[in-house]
Design a protein around this motif. Sequence first.
Motif, PDB file in Angstrom:
ATOM      1  N   SER A 163       1.482   0.571 -16.571  1.00 45.73           N
ATOM      2  CA  SER A 163       2.227   1.342 -15.122  1.00 45.73           C
ATOM      3  C   SER A 163       1.713   1.108 -13.594  1.00 45.73           C
ATOM      4  N   ILE A 164       0.742   0.415 -13.733  1.00 43.73           N
ATOM      5  CA  ILE A 164       0.543  -0.133 -12.256  1.00 43.73           C
ATOM      6  C   ILE A 164       1.470  -1.514 -12.161  1.00 43.73           C
ATOM      7  N   ALA A 165       1.806  -2.607 -13.215  1.00 47.12           N
ATOM      8  CA  ALA A 165       2.625  -3.113 -12.877  1.00 47.12           C
ATOM      9  C   ALA A 165       3.637  -3.485 -12.737  1.00 47.12           C
ATOM     10  N   THR A 166       4.639  -2.042 -13.424  1.00 45.51           N
ATOM     11  CA  THR A 166       5.591  -2.054 -13.612  1.00 45.51           C
ATOM     12  C   THR A 166       6.384  -1.365 -12.046  1.00 45.51           C
ATOM     13  N   THR A 167       5.174  -1.440 -11.253  1.00 44.82           N
ATOM     14  CA  THR A 167       5.512  -0.169 -10.026  1.00 44.82           C
ATOM     15  C   THR A 167       6.451  -1.600  -9.419  1.00 44.82           C
ATOM     16  N   TYR A 201      -8.738  11.558 -16.880  1.00 42.39           N
ATOM     17  CA  TYR A 201      -9.449   9.873 -17.453  1.00 42.39           C
ATOM     18  C   TYR A 201      -9.408   9.217 -15.744  1.00 42.39           C
ATOM     19  N   ILE A 202      -8.345   9.312 -15.619  1.00 44.98           N
ATOM     20  CA  ILE A 202      -8.120   8.711 -14.195  1.00 44.98           C
ATOM     21  C   ILE A 202      -8.854   8.507 -13.188  1.00 44.98           C
ATOM     22  N   SER A 203      -9.955   9.384 -13.223  1.00 37.28           N
ATOM     23  CA  SER A 203     -10.837   9.162 -12.669  1.00 37.28           C
ATOM     24  C   SER A 203     -12.791   8.470 -13.201  1.00 37.28           C
ATOM     25  N   LYS A 259       0.834  -1.280   0.333  1.00 32.00           N
ATOM     26  CA  LYS A 259      -0.023  -0.159  -0.219  1.00 32.00           C
ATOM     27  C   LYS A 259       0.827   1.215   0.371  1.00 32.00           C
ATOM     28  N   GLU A 260       2.049   1.800   1.491  1.00 32.52           N
ATOM     29  CA  GLU A 260       2.485   2.419   1.147  1.00 32.52           C
ATOM     30  C   GLU A 260       3.657   3.248  -0.117  1.00 32.52           C
ATOM     31  N   THR A 261       3.518   1.724  -1.034  1.00 30.86           N
ATOM     32  CA  THR A 261       4.615   1.972  -2.643  1.00 30.86           C
ATOM     33  C   THR A 261       3.659   2.886  -3.301  1.00 30.86           C
ATOM     34  N   VAL A 262       2.351   2.042  -3.527  1.00 31.91           N
ATOM     35  CA  VAL A 262       1.173   2.786  -4.175  1.00 31.91           C
ATOM     36  C   VAL A 262       0.969   3.977  -3.618  1.00 31.91           C
ATOM     37  N   ALA A 263       0.539   4.223  -2.341  1.00 30.95           N
ATOM     38  CA  ALA A 263       0.227   5.744  -2.306  1.00 30.95           C
ATOM     39  C   ALA A 263       1.702   6.785  -2.638  1.00 30.95           C
ATOM     40  N   GLU A 264       2.808   6.252  -2.255  1.00 29.37           N
ATOM     41  CA  GLU A 264       3.769   6.817  -3.222  1.00 29.37           C
ATOM     42  C   GLU A 264       4.315   6.943  -4.184  1.00 29.37           C
ATOM     43  N   LYS A 265       4.272   6.165  -5.302  1.00 30.75           N
ATOM     44  CA  LYS A 265       4.120   6.294  -6.505  1.00 30.75           C
ATOM     45  C   LYS A 265       2.937   6.812  -7.072  1.00 30.75           C
ATOM     46  N   LEU A 266       2.356   6.999  -6.650  1.00 31.05           N
ATOM     47  CA  LEU A 266       0.441   7.154  -7.357  1.00 31.05           C
ATOM     48  C   LEU A 266       0.475   8.303  -8.728  1.00 31.05           C
ATOM     49  N   SER A 267       1.634   9.619  -8.377  1.00 32.20           N
ATOM     50  CA  SER A 267       1.584  10.179  -8.793  1.00 32.20           C
ATOM     51  C   SER A 267       2.289  10.180 -10.147  1.00 32.20           C
ATOM     52  N   SER A 271       1.172   6.705 -16.964  1.00 30.13           N
ATOM     53  CA  SER A 271      -0.193   5.910 -17.971  1.00 30.13           C
ATOM     54  C   SER A 271      -0.772   7.047 -18.547  1.00 30.13           C
ATOM     55  N   GLU A 272      -0.202   8.611 -18.725  1.00 33.40           N
ATOM     56  CA  GLU A 272      -0.457   9.340 -19.877  1.00 33.40           C
ATOM     57  C   GLU A 272      -2.544   9.266 -19.449  1.00 33.40           C
TER      58      GLU A 272
END
Lengths: 251, 251
Positions: B165-169, B146-148, B127-135, B141-142
């Motif tokens: 983009s998600i998977a390569t995180t 549209y993300i929302s 979870k922390e990684t996702v929060a950190e790398k969200l932007s 993903s360009e």
Amino acid sequence: MRKTWRIARMLAVQDLQLSYRRSTLGPFWLTISSAVQIATIGVVFSTIFKSDIAIYVPYLATSLLVFTFITSFLNESNTSFIQAEGMIRQMHFAPSMYIGRTLIRNVLGFAHNLVILPIAFLVLGTPWSIGMLMAIPGFLLVLVNLWWLGHLFALISLRFRDFPPIFGSIITVAFYATPVMWFSDQVPGGESNLLVSLNPLFHLLSIVRSPLLGELASQTSWVVSAMMAMIGSAAVVILYQRYQHKIAFWV
Amino acid sequence: MTHITLDKVCLDFPVYNADARSLKSSLVNVATGGQLRAGNKGGVTVRALEDISLTIEPGERVGLVGHNGAGKSSLLRVLNGVYRPSSGIISVDGEIGSLIDINIGINSEATGLENITTCAALLGIPKETVAEKLSDIIEFSELGNYISMPVRTYSSGMQMRLMFSIATTMNPQILVMDEWLSVGDDSFVKKAKERLGKLVSETDILVFASHSRETLTSTCNRLIWLEHGRIKVDGDVATVANAYFGPEDPA
């Protein structure tokens, strides 16, 4: 372990959202349809049985909500693995994650439906009592039983694909054979009538329903439910030790 | 230390026909003492992997080659824990990330943002990684605003960019990958290559199945050629590639 639960919870919430995303009322649609069902059956059958609406409807409402929760979980547990085929083939999660997802989803649905009870009780002037809290241990014991039953049925259904429809028809019949719409004392001998006492669904239903109606569930119901929980869980542990690694091959 | 060892691993797939999957015919089997359908008893098994022994050390970039059905995907799924070998010993030290199908877990009714949370959790990204790398995920993903929006409003290219983009995180010690992730969009290809290259370079071990000579030779430092579930050749890239694909074109 914690991670497994987090994922199960996340998927369960997602399942619920998925089915109601485009409606404003969301899962409360289900609540409304249950309420309509209770009101209709309540009026019709209290007339047929010539019983007081203020007694019959609270009984029916509690019965129907708890019984529907139990049976809809059991029905859906049949597809816990089958539906997650794609995931099971790609990633490794504990099998309990998929059962947990189904259980959490159903508990959440049940929680939405539960809103009906206080409203019905208020409208019909059902007395409140501290004894109602006994429904909580009852519910927890039901959950333990659903936990092992869900594991069992999910595995059987995965291996034998004709099990879910067979099970579905059994459950439909069980609705009429279990004292849900009718009172157990309407059959000769009441709770000791074999039709009632041999029905495990009756005992599971009783330990939640009776306290909510200000009565005590019979000791038999508690003992039967507790015994089922213990023996069933042990059996499922043995079953899963033997077969859980087959799940990926069976999907 | 990150490490993979397989010792004489075999993998047998049970193959069930409709009959073997039916509870009814299984019960008939029992009732008739198995005489009538004796031929079906035990079912058919297909040996997907046979006698696979190998050791992979940190720093190795292993490419799997072989024809369709040679056992590449089966081997990857044994490595990531989906299939338990029928016999033999497997030991994997290190945290595994698998990119076998990155579209698993995508929910088209949910928004791009919601999918980032769920898909990342399914892929085992903390979870922390996702929060950190969200932007970073959103930017890569360009998708912009549209993300929302619900994913069902995306074009297939947009959806692919999001999942990529998600998977390569993720940042696993061992990466298991079935085919190089392809991202159709021309302008995206170059930066996708870089990002995936970075992910691969940060892992200790890469095991990767592919049909593309170019990708294999540019990424791997060891190739394993599987045929009929057995290791046919295991060796350095040039030797195995020449044996499998034929000698390189002098041009």
